[in-house]
Motif scaffolding. Structure first.
Motif, mmCIF file in Angstrom:
data_model
loop_
_atom_site.group_PDB
_atom_site.id
_atom_site.type_symbol
_atom_site.label_atom_id
_atom_site.label_comp_id
_atom_site.label_asym_id
_atom_site.label_seq_id
_atom_site.Cartn_x
_atom_site.Cartn_y
_atom_site.Cartn_z
ATOM 1 N N LEU A 146 0.830 -1.208 0.000
ATOM 2 C CA LEU A 146 0.000 0.000 0.000
ATOM 3 C C LEU A 146 0.865 1.259 0.000
ATOM 4 O O LEU A 146 0.608 2.207 -0.745
ATOM 5 C CB LEU A 146 -0.938 0.004 1.208
ATOM 6 C CG LEU A 146 -2.086 -1.015 1.178
ATOM 7 C CD1 LEU A 146 -2.818 -1.027 2.509
ATOM 8 C CD2 LEU A 146 -3.065 -0.715 0.041
ATOM 9 N N PHE A 147 1.894 1.254 0.852
ATOM 10 C CA PHE A 147 2.782 2.417 0.884
ATOM 11 C C PHE A 147 3.549 2.558 -0.433
ATOM 12 O O PHE A 147 3.795 3.680 -0.897
ATOM 13 C CB PHE A 147 3.752 2.319 2.060
ATOM 14 C CG PHE A 147 3.101 2.567 3.388
ATOM 15 C CD1 PHE A 147 2.168 3.582 3.554
ATOM 16 C CD2 PHE A 147 3.413 1.799 4.490
ATOM 17 C CE1 PHE A 147 1.565 3.825 4.776
ATOM 18 C CE2 PHE A 147 2.813 2.019 5.717
ATOM 19 C CZ PHE A 147 1.883 3.040 5.859
ATOM 20 N N ASP A 148 3.915 1.433 -1.041
ATOM 21 C CA ASP A 148 4.591 1.475 -2.344
ATOM 22 C C ASP A 148 3.694 2.095 -3.418
ATOM 23 O O ASP A 148 4.184 2.684 -4.386
ATOM 24 C CB ASP A 148 5.007 0.066 -2.782
ATOM 25 C CG ASP A 148 6.182 -0.478 -1.972
ATOM 26 O OD1 ASP A 148 6.831 0.326 -1.270
ATOM 27 O OD2 ASP A 148 6.430 -1.695 -2.027
ATOM 28 N N GLU A 149 2.389 1.971 -3.240
ATOM 29 C CA GLU A 149 1.434 2.547 -4.189
ATOM 30 C C GLU A 149 1.141 4.019 -3.901
ATOM 31 O O GLU A 149 0.398 4.659 -4.641
ATOM 32 C CB GLU A 149 0.120 1.763 -4.162
ATOM 33 C CG GLU A 149 0.208 0.371 -4.757
ATOM 34 C CD GLU A 149 -1.148 -0.321 -4.760
ATOM 35 O OE1 GLU A 149 -2.180 0.381 -4.837
ATOM 36 O OE2 GLU A 149 -1.183 -1.559 -4.686
ATOM 37 N N GLY A 150 1.671 4.533 -2.789
ATOM 38 C CA GLY A 150 1.467 5.945 -2.490
ATOM 39 C C GLY A 150 0.398 6.241 -1.452
ATOM 40 O O GLY A 150 0.000 7.404 -1.294
ATOM 41 N N TYR A 151 -0.045 5.215 -0.739
ATOM 42 C CA TYR A 151 -1.027 5.458 0.323
ATOM 43 C C TYR A 151 -0.390 6.255 1.457
ATOM 44 O O TYR A 151 0.799 6.104 1.751
ATOM 45 C CB TYR A 151 -1.567 4.131 0.871
ATOM 46 C CG TYR A 151 -2.669 3.537 0.033
ATOM 47 C CD1 TYR A 151 -3.983 3.522 0.469
ATOM 48 C CD2 TYR A 151 -2.391 2.984 -1.226
ATOM 49 C CE1 TYR A 151 -4.999 2.978 -0.303
ATOM 50 C CE2 TYR A 151 -3.397 2.448 -2.004
ATOM 51 C CZ TYR A 151 -4.702 2.450 -1.539
ATOM 52 O OH TYR A 151 -5.700 1.928 -2.325
ATOM 53 N N ARG A 152 -1.194 7.096 2.095
ATOM 54 C CA ARG A 152 -0.713 7.927 3.197
ATOM 55 C C ARG A 152 -1.080 7.300 4.531
ATOM 56 O O ARG A 152 -2.202 6.826 4.715
ATOM 57 C CB ARG A 152 -1.311 9.343 3.088
ATOM 58 C CG ARG A 152 -0.843 10.096 1.865
ATOM 59 C CD ARG A 152 -1.212 11.573 1.951
ATOM 60 N NE ARG A 152 -2.640 11.787 1.786
ATOM 61 C CZ ARG A 152 -3.232 12.005 0.610
ATOM 62 N NH1 ARG A 152 -2.510 12.005 -0.502
ATOM 63 N NH2 ARG A 152 -4.521 12.225 0.539
#
Length: 279
Positions: free
Chosen positions: A180-186
């Motif tokens: 998720l973080f790799d996809e840009g989630y905050r």
């Protein structure tokens, strides 16, 4: 059921007022799940008990702060299960906290959950009522809850809120969060379930999770008055709510008042990802 909603509104107003001026200290007691009770936990529970026990429609009250269900009316047909002050340990730093209510008809069973309500005590006092749809209300200057908007989740969000000690996460959950973080989630996690789920709901989507951990393999959050009420809300708003096996939370067999479960709440995209990563 309007009488129950009105009773909850009254209790929420009283709790919002108590939060401004009451003692933030701890008691010498623990609740049924072993958490040391804050004085505000006990006071909030007392406010809700006093208010809802006057309503003839309510036959039992189930609270995080009570070991057993409290019978209040022999003629009632509804059970109200509630967390009187979710996130209470954050009150001393002035974070937003809230109250959560699940309304069950007949018996304490996920299939009998007919409505959910939660409040958020922050810069404004807000109330979300879910029955046929999910509606947001805000406390106005006149002391009334005014309708603000209907809440719906999008197919995909941008926020990620995940709880539990990271050292206790298993590899599947670690990989899910990393992806998720790799996809840009905050990252948006305060430690108050009600506030974090409220943010995701108002922002239109994302993922809230409290996984199974090495020290809490069955999760930490309680089904009857935390997990299931929000599962009802998220599904009604167009989202999804599952456990760590991808099973729908509203289909879990509820055997004990204080039963816990790992839980994942979110939009369609995030929950599909949860199922793929945890399979």
């Amino acid at each position: 059921m309007k009488e129950i909603f009105d009773g909850i509104k009254t209790a929420v107003k009283d709790i919002a007022q108590a939060l401004k001026y009451s003692d933030f200290g701890y008691t010498a007691n623990q609740n049924a799940t072993g958490d040391t009770q804050l004085k505000l936990d006990v006071l909030s529970d007392e406010i809700i008990t006093k208010t809802l026990s006057k309503i003839n429609l309510v036959k039992e009250l189930v609270s995080e702060e009570k070991e057993k269900a409290l019978k209040v009316s022999g003629d009632g047909e509804y059970i109200v299960a509630y967390d009187p002050l979710d996130g209470s340990s954050l009150v001393d730093v002035n974070f937003a906290v809230g109250s959560i209510f699940g309304i069950y008809k007949g018996s304490l069973n996920p299939a009998n959950l007919v409505a959910s309500v939660y409040s958020v005590y922050g810069p404004r006092t807000e109330l979300v009522i879910a029955k046929d749809k999910v509606e947001l209300f805000r406390l106005d200057k006149q002391g009334d809850f005014a309708f603000a908007s209907e809440l719906r989740l999008k197919e995909k969000g941008k926020l990620n809120a995940t709880g539990g000690l990271q050292k206790g996460w298993d590899e599947k959950h670690k990989n899910l969060i990393k992806s998720l973080f790799d996809e840009g989630y905050r990252l948006r996690y305060s430690g108050a379930m009600v506030s974090d789920l409220h943010q995701i709901l108002l922002k239109g989507g994302g993922l809230f999770s409290y996984p199974a951990t090495s020290d809490a393999p069955k999760g930490k959050l309680r089904l009857s008055f935390e997990v299931l009420p929000f599962a009802f809300i998220y599904e009604l708003a167009g989202g999804y709510a599952v456990d760590n096996e991808g099973k729908r939370l509203l289909e879990i067999n509820l055997e004990k008042v204080h039963q816990t479960s790992p839980c994942y709440f979110g939009s369609k995209y995030e929950i599909d990802k949860v199922k793929a990563c945890l399979a």
